[in-house]
Write an enzyme that holds these catalytic residues in place. Structure first.
Site, PDB file in Angstrom:
ATOM      1  N   ASP A  32      -4.799   6.639   1.504  1.00  0.00           N
ATOM      2  CA  ASP A  32      -5.222   5.294   1.168  1.00  0.00           C
ATOM      3  C   ASP A  32      -6.696   5.184   1.526  1.00  0.00           C
ATOM      4  OD1 ASP A  32      -5.729   2.350   1.560  1.00  0.00           O
ATOM      5  OD2 ASP A  32      -3.593   2.224   1.052  1.00  0.00           O
ATOM      6  N   HIS A  52       0.801  -1.228   0.000  1.00  0.00           N
ATOM      7  CA  HIS A  52       0.000   0.000   0.000  1.00  0.00           C
ATOM      8  C   HIS A  52       0.838   1.286   0.000  1.00  0.00           C
ATOM      9  CE1 HIS A  52      -4.230  -1.471   0.673  1.00  0.00           C
ATOM     10  NE2 HIS A  52      -3.524  -2.584   0.777  1.00  0.00           N
TER      11      HIS A  52
END
Length: 462
Positions: A123, A27
């Site tokens: 994110d 991520h």
């Protein structure tokens, strides 16, 4: 807090953008790669990138753009604490402090830079970004690193749970359900990510995913690592839900043109140069998880039984589970190569590579599509089951290992099916070739993803 860079460089800064990373798996790498693209496209914008010290230390080994600053936040793990090996243990500690850590980090960055935040990029997992952006009265841009269909499962979690409750007792996990999710014609319940209807629904991780689904429509823009031609029906539905839904990938094709390749330290490419076109099985399950030892043995036995040339990227610890003498035999006769790491994109691009044996992670699926290589999927966790379902049942560009686990027999069958010269294999290669062309066109000068990225730049600079 620690900062890297001075953010000046003689340039007058017009905007200050906060970036919140989810510091696990791939991520943070994907988010930073996106920020570097944005920073290059908008050189007058200053980006303050927030992640844990451990992650930032790995990410910022090389100097980035002059307009990206690094800030470290706490991972929430008590000093001196020894991890107990529980699933998501590190994630749970981080989530316990994340909101307050990011909030205080923004205050530190604003004071040091002397400029208020004008936009928040995060994110998509970090659902509380919606609240912080509202407090600061700035736009929120959420990045989703997975695919469109897995995103839909989290957006429609409440609807799925309601329908499942109505059907409970009459269906099982392996049953296909039609129209369970808008834009998705059918799906097996067993292929839904853990935490939607199965698993510990009250765990911090499951709660995070549920809250992400409930809050993501509050975002000014949702960007996703995919291209709209890959899944047009789902893209159409998601576009109706979000203020601004942008496919800006595949990121692997963008980074391929903008980043230098890592050295091929184990000579994988030179080994492939000596193999026949389309003959090699490339095997890799990523760096985080691996099939159990008995399945690794089954793969090895199938490779030797079918005499399939192979390149296997597998860490040293897992290599100890391979059959006795397997590595030595296959290395000696030139039929195989076992390495702890391989330059995956280069391997997939090589003419000798005929199939990718994979866990079905989204990055791997996109890389396989970008290179036009059919897949054999054995999903392990997260969104991998739904991605693998798409590979076999929707796009027809690979197969899911029969029974969901590697056995010698099923692995032999899968290898022969994909690497053969019959109509089934030819159809897979033709279909993935079409998707490959669409993916490359999407990131081309006038492609859909290129145009969407320009829209994203407009959002953060306005």
């Amino acid at each position: 807090m620690e900062t890297i860079g001075n953010g000046n460089g003689g340039t007058v800064r017009t905007r200050h953008v906060a970036v919140f990373a989810f510091p696990f798996a791939s991520h943070p790498t994907h988010l930073l790669n996106l920020v570097r693209r944005l920073a290059a496209a908008a050189p007058t914008v200053l980006f303050s990138f927030f992640s844990t010290e451990r992650t930032n230390r790995a990410l910022f080994t090389k100097r980035g753009c002059d307009n990206i600053l690094r800030y470290d936040v706490s991972d929430g793990i008590p000093e001196g604490y020894v991890m107990q090996g529980k699933i998501h243990e590190d994630i749970n500690y981080f989530l316990g402090v994340a909101k307050e850590e990011f909030k205080s980090g923004v205050q530190v960055a604003e004071k040091e830079v002397g400029m208020k935040m004008s936009c928040l990029v995060s994110d998509a997992f970090l659902w509380f970004s919606a609240d912080l952006a509202k407090e600061l009265n700035i736009p929120w841009v959420a990045l989703r690193t997975g695919g469109a269909r897995s995103l839909s499962t989290h957006l429609y979690t409440d609807l799925i749970r309601e329908k499942y409750s109505e059907l409970k007792g009459s269906i099982g996990p392996n049953d296909e359900i039609a129209n369970l999710i808008p834009g998705v014609e059918s799906i097996r319940l067993a292929d839904l990510p853990i935490g939607v209807i199965f698993g510990d629904l009250d765990s911090p991780f499951a709660s995070m995913m549920h809250k992400m689904g409930r809050n993501l429509t509050r975002a000014t823009t949702v960007a996703i690592n995919s291209f709209q031609e890959l899944d047009p029906d789902v893209t159409k539905n998601l576009s109706s839900l979000f203020n601004n839904f942008l496919n800006i990938g595949p990121s692997n094709l963008v980074s391929k043109h903008n980043s230098p390749s890592k050295p091929d330290e184990f000579s994988c490419i030179s080994w492939l140069d000596n193999q026949n076109p389309g003959s090699v099985a490339y095997i890799s399950f990523g760096t985080k998880f691996c099939p159990p030892p008995n399945e690794l043995v089954a793969i090895a036995e199938a490779l030797e039984s079918t005499k399939t040339p192979f390149l296997w990227s597998i860490n040293k610890d897992s290599q100890t589970h391979l059959p006795l003498g397997f590595v030595e035999r296959t290395t000696a006769n030139g039929s195989g190569k076992v390495v702890p790491w391989a330059p995956q994109v280069q391997v997939l691009d090589h003419i000798a590579t005929g199939v990718f044996v994979t866990h079905g992670g989204w990055n791997s699926v996109l890389e396989s599509i970008g290179s036009g290589v059919p897949m054999i999927c054995r999903p392990l966790i997260g969104d991998q089951p739904i991605n693998s379902w798409m590979v076999e049942r929707v796009w027809g560009i690979g197969v899911w290992i029969e029974g969901g686990k590697f056995t010698k027999h099923e692995t032999c069958c899968a290898l022969e099916q994909v690497l053969s010269v019959d109509a089934s294999s030819k159809g897979m290669k033709e279909r993935i070739g079409v998707l490959k062309d669409l993916a490359h066109k999407a990131v081309g000068p006038n492609g859909s993803s290129t145009q969407n990225f320009k829209t994203l730049v407009d959002v953060i600079t306005r």
